[in-house]
Write a protein that holds these residues in place. Structure first.
Motif, PDB file in Angstrom:
ATOM      1  N   GLU A 111       0.831  -1.202   0.000  1.00  0.00           N
ATOM      2  CA  GLU A 111       0.000   0.000   0.000  1.00  0.00           C
ATOM      3  C   GLU A 111       0.871   1.259   0.000  1.00  0.00           C
ATOM      4  OE1 GLU A 111      -2.462  -0.300   3.421  1.00  0.00           O
ATOM      5  OE2 GLU A 111      -3.453  -2.145   2.778  1.00  0.00           O
ATOM      6  N   PHE A 112       1.997   1.192   0.707  1.00  0.00           N
ATOM      7  CA  PHE A 112       2.920   2.332   0.760  1.00  0.00           C
ATOM      8  C   PHE A 112       3.483   2.626  -0.630  1.00  0.00           C
ATOM      9  CE2 PHE A 112       7.218   4.104   1.306  1.00  0.00           C
ATOM     10  CZ  PHE A 112       6.937   5.200   2.103  1.00  0.00           C
ATOM     11  N   MET A 113       3.834   1.579  -1.382  1.00  0.00           N
ATOM     12  CA  MET A 113       4.364   1.757  -2.729  1.00  0.00           C
ATOM     13  C   MET A 113       3.331   2.434  -3.635  1.00  0.00           C
ATOM     14  SD  MET A 113       6.365  -1.834  -3.350  1.00  0.00           S
ATOM     15  CE  MET A 113       6.792  -1.409  -5.040  1.00  0.00           C
ATOM     16  N   ALA A 114       2.084   2.049  -3.469  1.00  0.00           N
ATOM     17  CA  ALA A 114       1.028   2.659  -4.275  1.00  0.00           C
ATOM     18  C   ALA A 114       0.811   4.126  -3.905  1.00  0.00           C
ATOM     19  CB  ALA A 114      -0.273   1.878  -4.103  1.00  0.00           C
ATOM     20  N   ALA A 115       0.946   4.430  -2.614  1.00  0.00           N
ATOM     21  CA  ALA A 115       0.715   5.801  -2.146  1.00  0.00           C
ATOM     22  C   ALA A 115       1.885   6.723  -2.476  1.00  0.00           C
ATOM     23  CB  ALA A 115       0.456   5.797  -0.639  1.00  0.00           C
ATOM     24  N   TYR A 116       3.106   6.158  -2.556  1.00  0.00           N
ATOM     25  CA  TYR A 116       4.303   6.973  -2.790  1.00  0.00           C
ATOM     26  C   TYR A 116       5.122   6.376  -3.941  1.00  0.00           C
ATOM     27  CZ  TYR A 116       3.142   9.061   1.713  1.00  0.00           C
ATOM     28  OH  TYR A 116       2.501   9.705   2.738  1.00  0.00           O
ATOM     29  N   PRO A 117       4.659   6.550  -5.166  1.00  0.00           N
ATOM     30  CA  PRO A 117       5.332   5.937  -6.316  1.00  0.00           C
ATOM     31  C   PRO A 117       6.725   6.499  -6.581  1.00  0.00           C
ATOM     32  CG  PRO A 117       3.598   7.434  -7.037  1.00  0.00           C
ATOM     33  CD  PRO A 117       3.442   7.289  -5.564  1.00  0.00           C
ATOM     34  N   ASP A 118       7.055   7.681  -6.035  1.00  0.00           N
ATOM     35  CA  ASP A 118       8.372   8.274  -6.265  1.00  0.00           C
ATOM     36  C   ASP A 118       9.414   7.790  -5.257  1.00  0.00           C
ATOM     37  OD1 ASP A 118       7.519   9.753  -8.442  1.00  0.00           O
ATOM     38  OD2 ASP A 118       6.879  11.441  -7.199  1.00  0.00           O
ATOM     39  N   ILE A 119       9.014   6.924  -4.315  1.00  0.00           N
ATOM     40  CA  ILE A 119       9.957   6.346  -3.358  1.00  0.00           C
ATOM     41  C   ILE A 119      10.344   4.947  -3.827  1.00  0.00           C
ATOM     42  CG2 ILE A 119      10.247   5.478  -1.008  1.00  0.00           C
ATOM     43  CD1 ILE A 119       8.565   7.742   0.006  1.00  0.00           C
ATOM     44  N   GLU A 120      11.640   4.702  -3.895  1.00  0.00           N
ATOM     45  CA  GLU A 120      12.166   3.384  -4.276  1.00  0.00           C
ATOM     46  C   GLU A 120      12.511   2.604  -3.008  1.00  0.00           C
ATOM     47  OE1 GLU A 120      16.355   1.527  -5.869  1.00  0.00           O
ATOM     48  OE2 GLU A 120      15.864   3.597  -6.390  1.00  0.00           O
TER      49      GLU A 120
END
Length: 297
Positions: A111-120
């Motif tokens: 869910e975090f990846m979906a919310a913050y797509p600019d974070i790797e």
């Protein structure tokens, strides 16, 4: 601000050993550099440079002042960076160390990846005790109370350790009534990564009751293996409640010795201490705090 400019001019002159070169780097005249240094010397009441027609060298006082000045400018630069980051969107690489409890954190991290797509996300799953700063992690999630003063921490939630077994196993081998009965049972153990010792089961014994020497039927270093073998009826295991709650609710697993075996523990997220953590770290901390163990908080 004039004093800060004086520090900057002084450091440039000290590093270039030239008023002309320092002025060129700063975009001002050599005369302006000389006047700035003279004002600083007058204010401090000491001579910072030995000047000649051929060279500019630091005095003993100047050498001492250079070290302090560099630290002051570095602190100001770091503060400016933190403030600029505070107003920017979370982005960039985020290196995180997580315990071997994928069932607990993976859905939330998705869910975090979906919310913050600019974070790797760069995820390292391990139960070993990592040095957050020395090993270059942005954050770690671990059990137990924080003890490193270099780190900030936020509690994600609490969980309970309990003994569980399958109904088939208990029907075949009998249900323990007191901790001493465990001597006759297959026990599935967890090896602590930092010490190599087996995790101590949270058995609550009376003052005159001898310590129970548990049989060792299987040893592993993760939760999933013990959950799998317990569901298959291979023995009794000590597991955190979040890993078995669904199986307890469905009746696939049963608690063993609930009145004699239970202990609470806590998960924390830790990161290098800073008055202004980067947006990506703040985003991760806030996100995990709100969602991991949400039903327990």
């Amino acid at each position: 601000m004039d004093s800060l400019n004086g520090f900057t001019v002084f450091v440039q002159v000290a590093e270039t050993r030239s008023f002309v070169a320092a002025g060129r780097l700063l975009g001002v005249s050599a005369s302006a550099v000389g006047k700035s240094v003279a004002r600083l010397e007058e204010k401090l009441g000491v001579r910072l440079f030995h000047r000649s027609t051929r060279s500019v060298t630091l005095t003993a006082e100047g050498t001492l002042f250079l070290e302090r000045s560099r630290r002051i400018l570095a602190e100001i630069e770091a503060a400016e960076l933190e403030l600029s980051q505070a107003s920017s969107a979370p982005r960039g690489r985020l290196r995180v160390s997580l315990p071997l409890v994928s069932s607990l954190v993976l859905p939330v991290l998705g869910e975090f990846m979906a919310a913050y797509p600019d974070i790797e996300l760069d995820l390292d799953f391990s139960d070993r005790l990592v040095d957050v700063i020395e090993e270059g992690f942005d954050a770690v999630v671990r059990t137990g109370e924080p003890s490193d003063s270099r780190l900030s921490a936020r509690r994600l939630g609490t969980f309970e350790l309990m003994l569980v077994a399958s109904p088939e196993y208990l029907e075949r081998c009998g249900t323990p009534e007191v901790p001493a009965d465990l001597r006759q049972h297959a026990c599935l153990h967890y090896r602590l990564p930092h010490s190599g010792k087996l995790e101590t089961w949270p058995l609550q014994l009376s003052a005159d009751e001898p310590e129970v020497q548990l049989p060792t039927s299987m040893i592993c270093n993760n939760i999933e293996t013990r959950v799998c073998f317990t569901r298959q009826g291979r023995g009794i295991a000590c597991l955190p409640d979040f890993s078995v709650n669904a199986y307890l609710a469905s009746g696939e697993l049963c608690r063993v010795l609930p009145a004699h075996a239970q202990r609470s523990n806590v998960f924390n997220i830790l990161w290098p201490a800073s008055k202004h953590p980067s947006p990506k770290i703040r985003a991760l901390v806030d996100f995990l705090s709100a969602r991991v163990f949400a039903s327990n908080n």
